[in-house]
Design a protein around this motif. Structure first.
Motif, short mmCIF file in Angstrom:
data_model
loop_
_atom_site.label_atom_id
_atom_site.label_comp_id
_atom_site.label_asym_id
_atom_site.label_seq_id
_atom_site.Cartn_x
_atom_site.Cartn_y
_atom_site.Cartn_z
N PRO A 270 0.83 -1.21 0.00
CA PRO A 270 0.00 0.00 0.00
C PRO A 270 0.86 1.26 0.00
O PRO A 270 2.06 1.23 0.29
N LEU A 271 0.23 2.36 -0.33
CA LEU A 271 0.88 3.67 -0.30
C LEU A 271 0.30 4.47 0.86
O LEU A 271 -0.93 4.63 0.96
N LEU A 272 1.17 4.97 1.73
CA LEU A 272 0.76 5.76 2.89
C LEU A 272 1.03 7.22 2.61
O LEU A 272 2.15 7.61 2.29
N VAL A 273 -0.01 8.04 2.72
CA VAL A 273 0.09 9.48 2.50
C VAL A 273 -0.05 10.17 3.85
O VAL A 273 -1.09 10.06 4.50
N SER A 274 0.98 10.88 4.27
CA SER A 274 0.92 11.57 5.54
C SER A 274 0.12 12.85 5.41
O SER A 274 -0.16 13.33 4.30
N ALA A 275 -0.25 13.41 6.55
CA ALA A 275 -1.03 14.65 6.54
C ALA A 275 -0.27 15.79 5.88
O ALA A 275 -0.88 16.71 5.31
N SER A 276 1.06 15.72 5.89
CA SER A 276 1.88 16.77 5.27
C SER A 276 2.03 16.58 3.77
O SER A 276 2.59 17.43 3.09
N GLY A 277 1.55 15.44 3.23
CA GLY A 277 1.62 15.20 1.79
C GLY A 277 2.71 14.23 1.38
O GLY A 277 2.80 13.88 0.20
N GLY A 278 3.56 13.79 2.31
CA GLY A 278 4.58 12.83 1.96
C GLY A 278 3.99 11.46 1.66
O GLY A 278 3.01 11.04 2.29
N ILE A 279 4.59 10.74 0.71
CA ILE A 279 4.10 9.43 0.29
C ILE A 279 5.19 8.40 0.52
O ILE A 279 6.35 8.59 0.12
N SER A 280 4.84 7.30 1.19
CA SER A 280 5.77 6.21 1.42
C SER A 280 5.10 4.89 1.10
O SER A 280 3.88 4.76 1.14
N THR A 281 5.93 3.92 0.74
CA THR A 281 5.44 2.58 0.42
C THR A 281 5.52 1.69 1.65
O THR A 281 6.57 1.61 2.29
N VAL A 282 4.44 1.05 2.00
CA VAL A 282 4.40 0.19 3.18
C VAL A 282 4.89 -1.20 2.76
O VAL A 282 4.10 -2.10 2.48
N GLU A 283 6.20 -1.37 2.71
CA GLU A 283 6.79 -2.66 2.37
C GLU A 283 6.64 -3.61 3.56
O GLU A 283 6.83 -3.22 4.71
N PRO A 284 6.32 -4.88 3.30
CA PRO A 284 6.19 -5.83 4.42
C PRO A 284 7.54 -6.10 5.09
O PRO A 284 8.54 -6.35 4.41
N ALA A 285 7.57 -6.02 6.41
CA ALA A 285 8.80 -6.31 7.14
C ALA A 285 9.19 -7.77 7.01
O ALA A 285 10.37 -8.12 6.97
N HIS A 286 8.20 -8.66 6.94
CA HIS A 286 8.43 -10.09 6.78
C HIS A 286 7.59 -10.57 5.59
O HIS A 286 6.41 -10.89 5.76
#
Length: 406
Positions: A270-286
Motif C-alpha cells: 500500500p501507499l501511505l500518504v501523511s497529513a503533510s503530503g509525503g508518500i511512502s510505500t508500506v513494504e512488508p517487514a516479513h
C-alpha cells in the motif's frame, strides 16, 4: 346536500371535457409519432432514396436497381424485423416503378425483385436473431451487475472514523465483474478491510473472490487478532483451491486510535500518504506468500503496526493499476499520480487517478483494477477509539517504519 351536489354535476360545462379529451388524444398521437420516429430506419431509407435519385438522374435502369437491396441489408444492423420489412417493401415498390419507367424487361425485373425479396427476408431474420442476442446479453449483464453488487458490496463514503472511496474496473467490460476483490466493514474490533487479487480470470476467479470475501466478513467480526482473520482465510483456501491457485491480498485493521495494522500476503504494498503530503510505500517487514500457498513455503505473514494520525491516508490497489501500460509499454506511475492528485476528499483523488489511468492505457484496461483509499479526518473519534486512547488503555505494539517509495 346530496341533491345540490348532483345538481352541480349535471350543469358542468361539456366543452372543457371535450378539450381535455382532444388534448389527451393529441398527446397520444405525439407520443406515437415520436416512437415511430425513433424506430424509423432513417439511414437505410436515405440509401434507397440515393439509389432512386441516381437512377432518375441517369436513367440507367438495370445498372442501379440491384443496389436497392442495400437498404434492407443496412436496416438489419440498426433496426428490428419490422423496420427491415418496411425498408424492403419501400425498395421493392420503388424498384417496380423505376423498372417500368426505364423499360426494364419483365423477366429481368422479376429477377431483381426476387433477389430484393430474398435479401429482405434474410435481413429480417438476421435482425430478429440480433435482437434476441442483445436481449440475452442485456439479461447476462443484469445478472453480472447483481452478482457484483452481492460480491463487491457498495462501500459508503464514511465508515467508522474514515472517509472512504473505491474505484473498480473489470477488464471484461461486457460482464462488469472480475477477479479483484475488496471489502471494508466496521467490526467490534475496529474497522477492517481487505484488497486482493485472484489468480486467473473468468468465473473461477469470481468464485474464489466470493469465497475469500465471505470468510473475511465472518472472521473479521469473530476474531480479535488480525492474524487470526488471515489464518481463517488461508485455511479455507487450502481446502478449496487447486494446487496452482492463490490470492494475493492486503488485510488491514484500525483497532485503536492512531494505529493501523497491516498484513501483506504477497500483494502490492500500500501507499501511505501523511497529513503533510509525503508518500511512502508500506513494504512488508516479513514477506509472506499469497493466500493459499503457505503450505508450500512454510512462511507465515507478520503483523505491521503503523502510525495513522489525523489527515493520513492509505491507498490499497491491485496490479491491474501498476501494470497498466501505455502505447510505449510504460507502466502507470501510481505514486506520481497520487502525488499529483491527492486531496482531502478521497472520492476526488480516486476519480482523478482513475481518469488518468484510463487515459494512460488509451481508454481500455487489459486487467481488472481496484483502488481503495481511506482517510482519517481530523477530530473524528469513535467510542472505541476514545476508550483506546484513554490513559492506561493498553500497551501499544511496536511500530514498523514504512520504507519510502522511489
Amino acid at each position: 346536500m346530496s341533491q345540490a351536489r348532483n345538481h352541480g354535476v349535471d350543469h358542468r360545462p361539456v366543452r372543457p371535457f371535450r378539450d381535455r379529451v382532444a388534448g389527451a388524444g393529441a398527446s397520444a398521437r405525439r407520443r406515437a409519432v415520436a416512437q415511430l420516429a425513433v424506430g424509423t430506419p432513417v439511414l437505410p431509407v436515405l440509401v434507397v432514396a440515393l439509389v432512386v435519385s441516381v437512377d432518375l438522374a441517369g436513367g440507367a435502369g438495370m445498372i442501379w436497381l440491384p443496389l436497392l437491396a442495400a437498404g434492407p441489408a443496412l436496416a438489419a444492423t440498426t433496426n428490428g424485423p419490422r423496420g427491415v420489412l418496411c425498408v424492403g417493401s419501400l425498395a421493392a415498390a420503388l424498384g417496380v416503378a423505376l423498372g417500368i419507367r426505364d423499360g426494364v424487361p419483365g423477366r429481368e425485373l422479376i429477377v431483381v425483385l426476387s433477389a430484393l425479396v430474398a435479401v429482405t427476408l434474410a435481413s429480417g431474420l438476421a435482425s430478429a436473431l440480433r435482437g434476441r442476442r442483445e436481449r440475452v446479453l442485456a439479461a447476462v449483464r443484469s445478472v453480472a451487475e447483481t452478482a457484483q453488487h452481492a460480491l463487491l458490496r457498495p462501500v459508503p463514503s464514511t465508515v467508522g472514523p474514515f472517509q472512504v472511496a473505491v474505484r473498480y474496473s473489470a477488464a471484461a467490460a461486457e460482464a462488469r465483474i472480475g477477479g479483484d476483490l475488496y471489502a471494508l466493514i466496521p467490526t467490534p474490533h475496529g474497522v477492517r478491510l481487505i484488497v486482493g487479487d485472484v489468480r486467473g480470470k473468468g468465473l473461477p476467479a469470481v468464485g474464489t473472490a466470493a469465497l475469500v470475501l465471505g470468510v473475511f466478513r465472518e472472521a473479521a467480526h469473530d476474531e480479535a487478532d488480525l492474524l487470526a482473520v488471515v489464518d481463517r482465510i488461508e485455511r479455507s483456501l487450502a481446502r478449496n483451491l487447486g494446487h496452482d491457485d492463490f490470492v494475493t491480498a492486503v488485510v488491514a485493521g484500525y483497532p485503536r486510535a492512531g494505529h493501523l495494522e497491516v498484513v501483506n500476503c504477497g500483494h502490492n504494498p500500500p501507499l501511505l500518504v501523511s497529513a503533510s503530503g509525503g508518500i511512502s510505500t508500506v513494504e512488508p517487514a516479513h514477506p509472506a506468500p499469497p493466500l493459499g500457498l503457505r503450505a508450500l513455503t512454510g512462511h507465515t505473514p507478520g503483523l505491521q503496526v503503523l502510525p495513522f494520525a489525523d489527515g493520513d491516508q492509505l491507498l490499497l490497489y491491485t496490479d491491474g493499476v501498476t501494470e497498466a501500460r501505455d502505447g510505449g509499454r510504460a507502466f502507470y506511475p501510481l505514486a506520481e499520480g497520487l502525488r499529483r492528485h491527492v486531496s482531502h476528499e478521497p472520492s476526488h483523488t480516486l476519480g482523478a487517478l482513475h481518469d488518468e489511468l484510463l487515459a494512460h492505457v488509451g481508454g481500455r484496461l487489459h486487467d481488472d483494477a481496484a483502488l481503495l483509499l481511506i482517510r482519517k479526518p481530523a477530530g473524528r473519534l469513535t467510542g472505541a477509539e476514545a476508550d483506546a486512547a484513554a490513559p492506561g488503555a493498553g500497551v501499544l505494539a511496536p511500530v514498523s517504519e514504512a520504507k519510502c517509495c522511489p
